[in-house]
Every structure is written in structure tokens, then in C-alpha cells.
Design a protein around this motif. Structure first.
Motif, PDB file in Angstrom:
ATOM      1  N   GLY A 161       0.833  -1.243  -0.154  1.00  0.00           N
ATOM      2  CA  GLY A 161      -0.051  -0.006  -0.042  1.00  0.00           C
ATOM      3  C   GLY A 161       0.877   1.302   0.009  1.00  0.00           C
ATOM      4  O   GLY A 161       0.709   2.328  -0.723  1.00  0.00           O
ATOM      5  N   LYS A 162       2.163   1.315   0.675  1.00  0.00           N
ATOM      6  CA  LYS A 162       2.931   2.447   0.680  1.00  0.00           C
ATOM      7  C   LYS A 162       4.240   1.872   0.855  1.00  0.00           C
ATOM      8  O   LYS A 162       4.576   0.949   1.370  1.00  0.00           O
ATOM      9  CB  LYS A 162       2.591   3.192   1.952  1.00  0.00           C
ATOM     10  CG  LYS A 162       1.256   3.996   2.179  1.00  0.00           C
ATOM     11  CD  LYS A 162       1.259   4.518   3.466  1.00  0.00           C
ATOM     12  CE  LYS A 162       1.211   6.135   3.385  1.00  0.00           C
ATOM     13  NZ  LYS A 162       1.035   6.839   2.577  1.00  0.00           N
ATOM     14  N   VAL A 207       2.317   8.251  -6.950  1.00  0.00           N
ATOM     15  CA  VAL A 207       3.956   8.441  -6.786  1.00  0.00           C
ATOM     16  C   VAL A 207       4.549   9.731  -6.798  1.00  0.00           C
ATOM     17  O   VAL A 207       4.309  10.574  -7.570  1.00  0.00           O
ATOM     18  CB  VAL A 207       4.735   7.294  -7.667  1.00  0.00           C
ATOM     19  CG1 VAL A 207       4.537   7.684  -9.297  1.00  0.00           C
ATOM     20  CG2 VAL A 207       6.178   7.285  -7.420  1.00  0.00           C
ATOM     21  N   ARG A 208       5.567  10.100  -6.058  1.00  0.00           N
ATOM     22  CA  ARG A 208       6.362  11.276  -6.320  1.00  0.00           C
ATOM     23  C   ARG A 208       7.723  11.020  -6.084  1.00  0.00           C
ATOM     24  O   ARG A 208       8.082  10.145  -5.347  1.00  0.00           O
ATOM     25  CB  ARG A 208       5.625  12.272  -5.119  1.00  0.00           C
ATOM     26  CG  ARG A 208       4.474  12.968  -5.434  1.00  0.00           C
ATOM     27  CD  ARG A 208       4.212  14.314  -4.749  1.00  0.00           C
ATOM     28  NE  ARG A 208       2.889  14.601  -4.639  1.00  0.00           N
ATOM     29  CZ  ARG A 208       2.337  15.364  -3.749  1.00  0.00           C
ATOM     30  NH1 ARG A 208       3.210  15.770  -2.748  1.00  0.00           N
ATOM     31  NH2 ARG A 208       1.116  15.600  -3.639  1.00  0.00           N
ATOM     32  N   ASP A 209       8.389  12.017  -6.654  1.00  0.00           N
ATOM     33  CA  ASP A 209       9.964  12.100  -6.421  1.00  0.00           C
ATOM     34  C   ASP A 209      10.319  12.455  -5.062  1.00  0.00           C
ATOM     35  O   ASP A 209       9.688  13.456  -4.759  1.00  0.00           O
ATOM     36  CB  ASP A 209      10.606  12.858  -7.528  1.00  0.00           C
ATOM     37  CG  ASP A 209      10.584  12.464  -8.935  1.00  0.00           C
ATOM     38  OD1 ASP A 209       9.790  11.151  -9.185  1.00  0.00           O
ATOM     39  OD2 ASP A 209      10.913  12.895 -10.110  1.00  0.00           O
ATOM     40  N   ILE A 210      11.407  12.176  -4.669  1.00  0.00           N
ATOM     41  CA  ILE A 210      12.133  12.733  -3.443  1.00  0.00           C
ATOM     42  C   ILE A 210      13.548  12.320  -3.487  1.00  0.00           C
ATOM     43  O   ILE A 210      13.924  11.301  -3.707  1.00  0.00           O
ATOM     44  CB  ILE A 210      11.781  12.111  -2.167  1.00  0.00           C
ATOM     45  CG1 ILE A 210      12.170  13.133  -1.051  1.00  0.00           C
ATOM     46  CG2 ILE A 210      11.740  10.974  -1.719  1.00  0.00           C
ATOM     47  CD1 ILE A 210      11.306  13.194   0.266  1.00  0.00           C
ATOM     48  N   THR A 251       6.631  16.814   0.313  1.00  0.00           N
ATOM     49  CA  THR A 251       6.316  15.565  -0.348  1.00  0.00           C
ATOM     50  C   THR A 251       6.064  14.344   0.734  1.00  0.00           C
ATOM     51  O   THR A 251       5.397  13.654   0.843  1.00  0.00           O
ATOM     52  CB  THR A 251       7.646  15.236  -1.192  1.00  0.00           C
ATOM     53  OG1 THR A 251       7.371  16.240  -2.185  1.00  0.00           O
ATOM     54  CG2 THR A 251       7.316  13.822  -1.549  1.00  0.00           C
ATOM     55  N   LEU A 252       7.121  14.512   1.942  1.00  0.00           N
ATOM     56  CA  LEU A 252       7.035  13.591   2.893  1.00  0.00           C
ATOM     57  C   LEU A 252       5.675  13.806   3.943  1.00  0.00           C
ATOM     58  O   LEU A 252       4.964  12.811   4.278  1.00  0.00           O
ATOM     59  CB  LEU A 252       8.097  13.818   3.795  1.00  0.00           C
ATOM     60  CG  LEU A 252       9.555  13.556   3.254  1.00  0.00           C
ATOM     61  CD1 LEU A 252      10.661  13.852   4.380  1.00  0.00           C
ATOM     62  CD2 LEU A 252       9.277  11.813   3.220  1.00  0.00           C
ATOM     63  N   ASP A 253       5.183  15.077   4.005  1.00  0.00           N
ATOM     64  CA  ASP A 253       3.961  15.366   4.697  1.00  0.00           C
ATOM     65  C   ASP A 253       2.934  14.630   3.817  1.00  0.00           C
ATOM     66  O   ASP A 253       1.803  14.066   4.280  1.00  0.00           O
ATOM     67  CB  ASP A 253       3.743  16.959   4.813  1.00  0.00           C
ATOM     68  CG  ASP A 253       4.517  17.373   5.778  1.00  0.00           C
ATOM     69  OD1 ASP A 253       5.017  16.758   6.544  1.00  0.00           O
ATOM     70  OD2 ASP A 253       4.638  18.632   5.854  1.00  0.00           O
ATOM     71  N   LYS A 286       2.816  11.087   4.597  1.00  0.00           N
ATOM     72  CA  LYS A 286       2.287  10.772   5.808  1.00  0.00           C
ATOM     73  C   LYS A 286       0.951  10.743   5.858  1.00  0.00           C
ATOM     74  O   LYS A 286       0.140   9.800   6.502  1.00  0.00           O
ATOM     75  CB  LYS A 286       3.105  11.627   6.856  1.00  0.00           C
ATOM     76  CG  LYS A 286       4.330  11.486   7.187  1.00  0.00           C
ATOM     77  CD  LYS A 286       4.962  12.567   7.964  1.00  0.00           C
ATOM     78  CE  LYS A 286       6.449  12.467   8.226  1.00  0.00           C
ATOM     79  NZ  LYS A 286       6.996  13.662   8.993  1.00  0.00           N
ATOM     80  N   ARG A 287       0.348  11.740   5.053  1.00  0.00           N
ATOM     81  CA  ARG A 287      -1.212  11.888   5.156  1.00  0.00           C
ATOM     82  C   ARG A 287      -1.833  10.813   4.366  1.00  0.00           C
ATOM     83  O   ARG A 287      -3.321  10.834   4.274  1.00  0.00           O
ATOM     84  CB  ARG A 287      -1.530  13.366   4.683  1.00  0.00           C
ATOM     85  CG  ARG A 287      -1.329  14.535   5.482  1.00  0.00           C
ATOM     86  CD  ARG A 287      -1.771  15.671   5.289  1.00  0.00           C
ATOM     87  NE  ARG A 287      -1.351  16.247   3.701  1.00  0.00           N
ATOM     88  CZ  ARG A 287      -0.304  16.893   3.455  1.00  0.00           C
ATOM     89  NH1 ARG A 287       0.281  17.595   4.490  1.00  0.00           N
ATOM     90  NH2 ARG A 287      -0.089  17.535   2.294  1.00  0.00           N
ATOM     91  N   GLY A 288      -1.214  10.075   3.662  1.00  0.00           N
ATOM     92  CA  GLY A 288      -1.652   8.999   2.601  1.00  0.00           C
ATOM     93  C   GLY A 288      -2.123   9.807   1.190  1.00  0.00           C
ATOM     94  O   GLY A 288      -2.778   8.998   0.479  1.00  0.00           O
ATOM     95  N   GLU A 289      -2.002  10.883   0.938  1.00  0.00           N
ATOM     96  CA  GLU A 289      -1.965  11.438  -0.337  1.00  0.00           C
ATOM     97  C   GLU A 289      -1.022  10.906  -1.447  1.00  0.00           C
ATOM     98  O   GLU A 289      -1.424  11.238  -2.807  1.00  0.00           O
ATOM     99  CB  GLU A 289      -1.887  13.000  -0.351  1.00  0.00           C
ATOM    100  CG  GLU A 289      -2.719  13.658   0.740  1.00  0.00           C
ATOM    101  CD  GLU A 289      -2.487  15.219   0.994  1.00  0.00           C
ATOM    102  OE1 GLU A 289      -1.636  15.706   0.307  1.00  0.00           O
ATOM    103  OE2 GLU A 289      -3.058  15.851   1.817  1.00  0.00           O
TER     104      GLU A 289
END
Length: 155
Positions: free
Chosen positions: A102-103, A128-131, A143-145, A148-151
């Protein structure tokens, strides 16, 4: 260039410099600096060669560990799968689907691989997002937030 007036030296990612063969260059540069200086050395790992550098470059060093070695956060699982380079994406997709991931944090060796993998995962319909280090700190924090929020499901 005269370096004798340098008062502060920061050696960041010392373990990566070791891996890439830059340590002789670092030693040469530090050898050109004056003795009266503050030297800060950061390293994610402390292999014997990095410890040798620390003892050569630092006076009365203080070692700070962000987390004890080999600890894993509760609820986090690690998986390693060896595959041929051309099969990496297909294997990753299969693992995400069959293991019902899931994550996940997905690590790449190079920033351009991060962008390529993100595009492939987006085309597959994944959130998905880059970091990586080229993003400014505020973007990494956003991005990390979002993760964490499930977005966002995959970084």
C-alpha cells in the motif's frame, strides 16, 4: 589558492566520497589547510577507512548517531529481490500487486532513475512522487507530509 585562512571545514557524505574514490583528494585538500580550524565530518556509515579519516582530521571528536545501527521502525518490512536490469520495473510492479504493497519507499542509485521510475509508475496508475537531494527542503517536506497523510503512496 591559499587555504591557510580557512576556519571551518565540512566534510559531508564521507562514506559516499570513499565509495566514489574521492578520499585521496579530500586528504590532499585538508593537508593544505591551516591546523587551527573546526572540522565537521558527516557520514551515514562508519567503515574503518572513514574512522581512520576521522582520527586523522578531527581533534577531540564527538560521535553522534541519529539511530542505533540496524534498527527498523515498527511496522516496516524490508525486501530485497535480485533481478536483471531490464526486468526491474516489471518485477517491482508484480511485487506491488502480489504483495499488496500500500505504501513504499523505493530507492534508486541515481536521480535520473528516480524520474524515470516515477514516470513508469504514474503510467501504471500509481500515486507516486519523486524525492531526492535536488529538491529544495520545502518541497521535500511537502512531499513527505503528503506521504504521511496518505495523499501519496510511493516515494
Amino acid at each position: 589558492m591559499l587555504l591557510t585562512g580557512v576556519t571551518t571545514v565540512v566534510i559531508d557524505e564521507a562514506d559516499r566520497m570513499l565509495d566514489m574514490g574521492f578520499i585521496p583528494d579530500v586528504e590532499r585538500i585538508v593537508g593544505l589547510l591551516g591546523r587551527q580550524r573546526q572540522t565537521l565530518m558527516f557520514s551515514a556509515t562508519m567503515p574503518p577507512e572513514i574512522r581512520r579519516l576521522a582520527s586523522a582530521f578531527l581533534s577531540n571528536p564527538v560521535e553522534v548517531q541519529a539511530a542505533p545501527p540496524a534498527t527498523t521502525a515498527t511496522g516496516v518490512e524490508h525486501h530485497v529481490t535480485r533481478v536483471a536490469p531490464r526486468q526491474k520495473f516489471a518485477t517491482l510492479r508484480r511485487l506491488i500487486e502480489t504483495q499488496e504493497v500500500g505504501k513504499a519507499l523505493i530507492f534508486c542509485n541515481r536521480k535520473k532513475e528516480v524520474a524515470s521510475l516515477r514516470r513508469q509508475l504514474e503510467r501504471a496508475g500509481l500515486n507516486v512522487r519523486d524525492i531526492h537531494g535536488d529538491l529544495d527542503q520545502s518541497e521535500r517536506t511537502r512531499t513527505l507530509d503528503a506521504f504521511k497523510r496518505g495523499e501519496v503512496d510511493y516515494l
